[in-house]
Design a protein around this motif. Structure first.
Motif, PDB file in Angstrom:
ATOM      1  N   LEU A  55      -3.135  -7.346   1.681  1.00  0.00           N
ATOM      2  CA  LEU A  55      -2.251  -6.610   0.774  1.00  0.00           C
ATOM      3  C   LEU A  55      -2.442  -5.099   0.906  1.00  0.00           C
ATOM      4  CD1 LEU A  55      -2.601  -8.838  -2.399  1.00  0.00           C
ATOM      5  CD2 LEU A  55      -0.513  -8.472  -1.073  1.00  0.00           C
ATOM      6  N   ALA A  56      -3.691  -4.669   0.952  1.00  0.00           N
ATOM      7  CA  ALA A  56      -3.982  -3.235   1.073  1.00  0.00           C
ATOM      8  C   ALA A  56      -3.457  -2.683   2.398  1.00  0.00           C
ATOM      9  CB  ALA A  56      -5.482  -2.994   0.946  1.00  0.00           C
ATOM     10  N   LEU A  59       0.318  -2.292   2.003  1.00  0.00           N
ATOM     11  CA  LEU A  59       0.631  -1.108   1.195  1.00  0.00           C
ATOM     12  C   LEU A  59       0.422   0.173   1.990  1.00  0.00           C
ATOM     13  CD1 LEU A  59      -0.999  -2.037  -2.232  1.00  0.00           C
ATOM     14  CD2 LEU A  59       1.440  -1.677  -1.791  1.00  0.00           C
ATOM     15  N   HIS A  60      -0.690   0.206   2.717  1.00  0.00           N
ATOM     16  CA  HIS A  60      -1.009   1.402   3.504  1.00  0.00           C
ATOM     17  C   HIS A  60       0.032   1.614   4.604  1.00  0.00           C
ATOM     18  CE1 HIS A  60      -3.601   4.078   6.005  1.00  0.00           C
ATOM     19  NE2 HIS A  60      -3.795   4.580   4.802  1.00  0.00           N
ATOM     20  N   LEU A  62       3.202   0.622   4.547  1.00  0.00           N
ATOM     21  CA  LEU A  62       4.430   1.093   3.908  1.00  0.00           C
ATOM     22  C   LEU A  62       4.347   2.577   3.561  1.00  0.00           C
ATOM     23  CD1 LEU A  62       5.257  -1.870   1.511  1.00  0.00           C
ATOM     24  CD2 LEU A  62       6.672  -1.039   3.401  1.00  0.00           C
ATOM     25  N   ALA A  63       3.217   2.985   3.038  1.00  0.00           N
ATOM     26  CA  ALA A  63       3.049   4.394   2.675  1.00  0.00           C
ATOM     27  C   ALA A  63       3.072   5.284   3.922  1.00  0.00           C
ATOM     28  CB  ALA A  63       1.749   4.586   1.903  1.00  0.00           C
ATOM     29  N   ILE A  80      -3.107   5.440  -2.292  1.00  0.00           N
ATOM     30  CA  ILE A  80      -2.060   4.682  -2.951  1.00  0.00           C
ATOM     31  C   ILE A  80      -2.673   4.108  -4.224  1.00  0.00           C
ATOM     32  CG2 ILE A  80      -0.486   2.714  -2.770  1.00  0.00           C
ATOM     33  CD1 ILE A  80      -1.472   3.249   0.427  1.00  0.00           C
ATOM     34  N   VAL A  82      -1.845   1.575  -7.500  1.00  0.00           N
ATOM     35  CA  VAL A  82      -0.957   0.579  -8.076  1.00  0.00           C
ATOM     36  C   VAL A  82      -1.534   0.175  -9.425  1.00  0.00           C
ATOM     37  CG1 VAL A  82       0.077  -1.707  -7.783  1.00  0.00           C
ATOM     38  CG2 VAL A  82      -0.346  -0.262  -5.767  1.00  0.00           C
TER      39      VAL A  82
END
Length: 138
Positions: A55-56, A59-60, A62-63, A80, A82
């Motif tokens: 998941l991390a 997210l990373h 996408l950022a 990031i 959340v």
């Protein structure tokens, strides 16, 4: 790139334990490679570590894409945050091929936690360098 397994090079779980144990409301931490695999873990079993790392990493990624695609938001991803009903997830870049993710209670101070994570990453950046696996890209 190297075929040497990262855990054979060093064990950084003690760094994660120290971070979590000294920060109020921090619960769990994982150091992950850009491939989404956990490299060091504190406070969770292997299955949870695999899920959090994946998941991390997502997210990373996408950022990072937002940083390269959005004209006014360009630049490197630093952190990031959340906020969830049940807690807080912070992911901090830890070099070109790694990230540090921490789960904390909802009452955690996100700014203080993020700051401590950034200090940790800065102080041990060379040790956090994770070689890319053959065929993997960061």
């Amino acid at each position: 790139m190297t075929d040497t397994p990262w855990p054979a090079r060093t064990d950084l779980a003690w760094l994660l334990a120290h971070l979590v144990e000294r920060l109020p409301h921090a619960r769990k931490a994982v150091l992950l490679g850009s491939d989404g695999l956990p490299r060091a873990v504190h406070g969770m079993d292997a299955e949870d570590a695999d899920q959090l790392a994946a998941l991390a990493a997502g997210l990373h990624a996408l950022a990072r894409t937002a940083g390269t695609r959005l004209p006014d938001a360009g630049g490197r991803v630093r952190q990031i945050t959340v906020r969830l009903d049940s807690g807080l997830l912070i992911v901090t870049a830890a070099g070109q091929t790694a990230a540090l993710a921490v789960l904390a209670d909802p009452e955690a101070d996100a700014a203080a936690l993020g700051h401590e994570m950034a200090l940790l990453v800065r102080s041990v950046r060379a040790s956090l360098a994770i070689p890319l696996r053959q065929g993997a890209r960061g």
